[in-house]
Design an enzyme around this catalytic site. Sequence first.
Site, short mmCIF file in Angstrom:
data_model
loop_
_atom_site.label_atom_id
_atom_site.label_comp_id
_atom_site.label_asym_id
_atom_site.label_seq_id
_atom_site.Cartn_x
_atom_site.Cartn_y
_atom_site.Cartn_z
N GLY A 88 0.81 -1.22 0.00
CA GLY A 88 0.00 0.00 0.00
C GLY A 88 0.84 1.27 0.00
N ARG A 91 3.84 6.21 1.86
CA ARG A 91 4.27 7.62 1.97
C ARG A 91 3.71 8.45 0.83
NH1 ARG A 91 10.06 8.53 -0.57
NH2 ARG A 91 10.20 6.82 -2.04
N ASP A 250 4.40 -4.42 -7.50
CA ASP A 250 3.73 -3.22 -7.02
C ASP A 250 4.24 -1.97 -7.73
OD1 ASP A 250 5.92 -4.20 -5.14
OD2 ASP A 250 5.84 -2.10 -4.59
N ASN A 251 5.28 -2.11 -8.55
CA ASN A 251 5.77 -0.99 -9.35
C ASN A 251 5.48 -1.19 -10.84
OD1 ASN A 251 6.85 0.13 -7.03
ND2 ASN A 251 8.86 -0.78 -7.33
#
EC number: 2.7.7.-
Length: 491
Positions: A88, A91, A250-251
């Site tokens: 998730g 930042r 996740d990228n």
Amino acid sequence: MTVHFPFQNSYSALPDSFFARVAPTPVAAPRLIKLNRPLAVQLGLDPDMLETPEGAEILAGKTVPDGADPIAMAYAGHQFGQFVPQLGDGRAILLGEVIDRDGVRRDIQLKGSGPTPFSRRGDGRAALGPVLREYIVSEAMYALGIPTTRSLAAVVTGEHVIRETALPGAVLTRVAASHIRVGTFQFFAVRRDTDAIRRLADHVIARHYPELLGTERPYHALLAGVVARQAELVARWLLVGFIHGVMNTDNSSISGETIDYGPCAFMDAYNPAQVFSSIDEMGRYAYANQPRIALWNLTRLAECLLPLFGEEQEKVVEQAQDILGAFPETFSKAYQAGLRKKVGLFTERDGDEALIQDLLDAMAKNQADFTLTFRRLGDAAGDPAADDARAEFMDPAAFDEWARRWRERLAAEPQSAAERQTAMNAVNPLFIPRNHRVEAVIQAAVNDDNYALFEELVKVLAKPYEDQPDYAAYADPPLPDQRVLQTFCGT
């Protein structure tokens, strides 16, 4: 008069399991470093207002603009091959979405805006160096014509963040077609939440692949669409010598944009095994590995979508494999077509791939600069007496042998020398974000609060294919003592 964002939010209208509502954490003394004025105008924003103190407060997360619905998105992901069921936005906070002047829905996200429920004991902040790196590289990628997230603004916060030492804090305002990732689907797949996967897939189709609405097998077609975009994207990375550095699932963007510029870098000397990322100790995400890893990531996406394909397990697995099987051909077609353009070939003939591979092999053996070799081939194509490309090789005879065969092949092409040089210069950049230049920018900003080098580098990189005599030094590769051997994520 206040800064107005014409938000039209859709992701935050999805079920609560897709995100956490959280406001940015205010900072002490925000100061605008850089506003991307053309992008602001494209987004329907007022750049003059964004450059006011009120605008800086919004871009730093100190003030939330009217109409925003701040959320941190939930996702999971494979990080260096190891699955983490909950990651998730740790930042980053999505302020909302706007419809730009071309009618495209765009996310506006603050990166470094404070902790969220996904921060995993992190401070949710960003240091100045990584913010400047992402601004520089993402905007350079845009100028190179490669699908990418954009940078709207960079702001210093007036606070320090603690990494190995105390560093100036900063916030990047990032713009994306969306921030939906392969890992977003994985978040729900690991929880066996098929309804959420379907809801997410429908949202992605409506937003990124609207041509699939109403088709007979929309989820099969969705996978095929993502496969095609990722194959073409990674081909374009390789054609400019770009190394993402951290190609975790996740990228990996569902929209087909380059996202999450952490320890990214552009090669100087050509080396297929080149790695810069300090955390990629095994070379998983090396330059030449990127197509293979992209397919691996897409296979993880296919696994998530299987429940939407049907109930016959063996049949749906076969269907997914057939779709994934298109990746190598799509990638190769895009990559080889790009390479032919880079060496001035505009028709396709037997032997072209071998000819180009021989050049790449000679470049690797002779530590030839990737960017300058191809750029100077354009000069050699325009003027047979030009020998700048030859000078890139430790053994110039290796280039001479190849160039003889290359010129024989060019003779079969219909273009004039001038036409060929113009076409080659349009695909072979002269200016890339050289690692040593990026590091010099960061050091000047962090150590001296000096942004002159940053402004100049951003200006040069906005026109990567143009000769810029006043800034010719920016095309130079690093001297031995300037070489950057490692890049860092900055989290």
